[in-house]
Design an enzyme around this catalytic site. Structure first.
Site, PDB file in Angstrom:
ATOM      1  CG  HIS A  28       5.280  -7.690 -23.927  1.00 26.47           C
ATOM      2  ND1 HIS A  28       5.395  -6.394 -24.375  1.00 26.47           N
ATOM      3  CD2 HIS A  28       6.503  -8.260 -24.133  1.00 26.47           C
ATOM      4  CE1 HIS A  28       6.630  -6.182 -24.811  1.00 26.47           C
ATOM      5  NE2 HIS A  28       7.319  -7.300 -24.692  1.00 26.47           N
ATOM      6  CE  LYS A  52      18.106  -3.327 -22.635  1.00 34.12           C
ATOM      7  NZ  LYS A  52      17.206  -4.400 -23.055  1.00 34.12           N
ATOM      8  NE  ARG A 103       9.710 -10.761 -30.915  1.00 37.01           N
ATOM      9  CZ  ARG A 103      10.228  -9.544 -30.823  1.00 37.01           C
ATOM     10  NH1 ARG A 103       9.559  -8.516 -31.268  1.00 37.01           N
ATOM     11  NH2 ARG A 103      11.425  -9.353 -30.305  1.00 37.01           N
ATOM     12  CB  SER A 141       8.294  -2.566 -27.456  1.00 37.57           C
ATOM     13  OG  SER A 141       7.716  -3.469 -26.565  1.00 37.57           O
TER      14      SER A 141
HETATM   15  O1  PNS Z   1      12.448  -6.872 -23.067  1.00 32.86           O
HETATM   16  P1  PNS Z   1      13.931  -7.091 -23.188  1.00 32.86           P
HETATM   17  O2  PNS Z   1      14.655  -5.769 -23.379  1.00 32.86           O
HETATM   18  O3  PNS Z   1      14.270  -8.101 -24.253  1.00 32.86           O
HETATM   19  O4  PNS Z   1      14.416  -7.706 -21.785  1.00 32.86           O
HETATM   20  C1  PNS Z   1      15.784  -7.963 -21.548  1.00 32.86           C
HETATM   21  C2  PNS Z   1      16.058  -8.347 -20.085  1.00 32.86           C
HETATM   22  C3  PNS Z   1      15.443  -7.329 -19.134  1.00 32.86           C
HETATM   23  C4  PNS Z   1      15.461  -9.694 -19.783  1.00 32.86           C
HETATM   24  C5  PNS Z   1      17.609  -8.403 -19.922  1.00 32.86           C
HETATM   25  O5  PNS Z   1      18.160  -7.235 -20.453  1.00 32.86           O
HETATM   26  C6  PNS Z   1      18.046  -8.532 -18.488  1.00 32.86           C
HETATM   27  O6  PNS Z   1      17.793  -9.530 -17.832  1.00 32.86           O
HETATM   28  N1  PNS Z   1      18.701  -7.485 -17.972  1.00 32.86           N
HETATM   29  C7  PNS Z   1      19.169  -7.411 -16.598  1.00 32.86           C
HETATM   30  C8  PNS Z   1      20.698  -7.524 -16.536  1.00 32.86           C
HETATM   31  C9  PNS Z   1      21.150  -8.980 -16.522  1.00 32.86           C
HETATM   32  O7  PNS Z   1      20.689  -9.774 -15.726  1.00 32.86           O
HETATM   33  N2  PNS Z   1      22.082  -9.332 -17.413  1.00 32.86           N
HETATM   34  C10 PNS Z   1      22.643 -10.677 -17.486  1.00 32.86           C
HETATM   35  C11 PNS Z   1      22.089 -11.470 -18.639  1.00 32.86           C
HETATM   36  S1  PNS Z   1      22.724 -10.825 -20.160  1.00 32.86           S
END
Ligand code: PNS
Length: 173
Positions: A28, A52, A103, A141
């Site tokens: 990150h 989550k 990745r 993570s």
């Molecule tokens: O680090 P991560 O868990 O891969 O991040 C995921 C993230 C936060 C980018 C994604 O879960 C997100 O944008 N969540 C907010 C809800 C949303 O906007 N959902 C619509 C797209 S699926």
């Protein structure tokens, strides 16, 4: 007459780097440094979604990322958290771009899907992807959580400036 995208370029370029960051890793960190080089302002925004079941609370994650930003004197970085749709949050803070790290192979399907959904919801918010450096392509993570909680050495896997906080917290039962 100037094109609309030209007008956008004349303004400050703001992006949001959203994620769970549970915890923030050197992968990150690398993506963040590359985003800082491209944008005028970078929001590192922690998803505060209790569904989550994160190991680190939102407050802990925001606090540790802020400590790292302060310790490394990273310029033009704002650390926040958000709930709900990411594109709504991007609109609220005036971010035209989203940053994501990729990745080798493992992230592509998921990122491809959320990119399509986000573009459907907000065609004006585009996503910029940084390919993980080869040395970070194994890192996640969840691996850091597993190693740290079993007493393994997470040095070199998380930023030095927040290594102790993460290591101590993961050692707690
Ligand atoms: O680090 P991560 O868990 O891969 O991040 C995921 C993230 C936060 C980018 C994604 O879960 C997100 O944008 N969540 C907010 C809800 C949303 O906007 N959902 C619509 C797209 S699926």
């Amino acid at each position: 007459m100037r094109h609309a995208s030209w007008e956008r370029q004349a303004n400050m370029r703001t992006c949001v780097y959203p994620g769970s960051f549970d915890p923030f890793t050197i992968g990150h960190h690398d993506v963040l440094e590359r985003a800082i080089a491209m944008f005028d302002r970078v929001y590192v925004s922690v998803l505060s979604n209790a569904a989550k079941h994160p190991t680190f609370s939102v407050e802990e994650r925001v606090d540790m990322i802020q400590r790292m930003v302060d310790a490394e004197e990273m310029k033009n970085v704002v650390v926040t958290h958000f709930d709900g749709l990411m594109v709504n949050y991007a609109h609220a803070i005036g971010a035209d771009y989203v940053i994501r790290g990729l990745r080798a192979t493992m992230d592509f399907e998921y990122e491809f899907q959320i990119n399509a959904l986000n573009l459907h919801l907000a065609p004006d918010v585009d996503t910029v992807y940084f390919m993980a450096r080869p040395e970070h392509s194994f890192l996640s993570s969840s691996a850091v959580r597993e190693i740290g909680s079993m007493g393994g050495n997470i040095k070199g896997l998380v930023p030095n400036s927040i290594h102790n906080i993460i290591a101590e917290r993961l050692r707690k039962p």
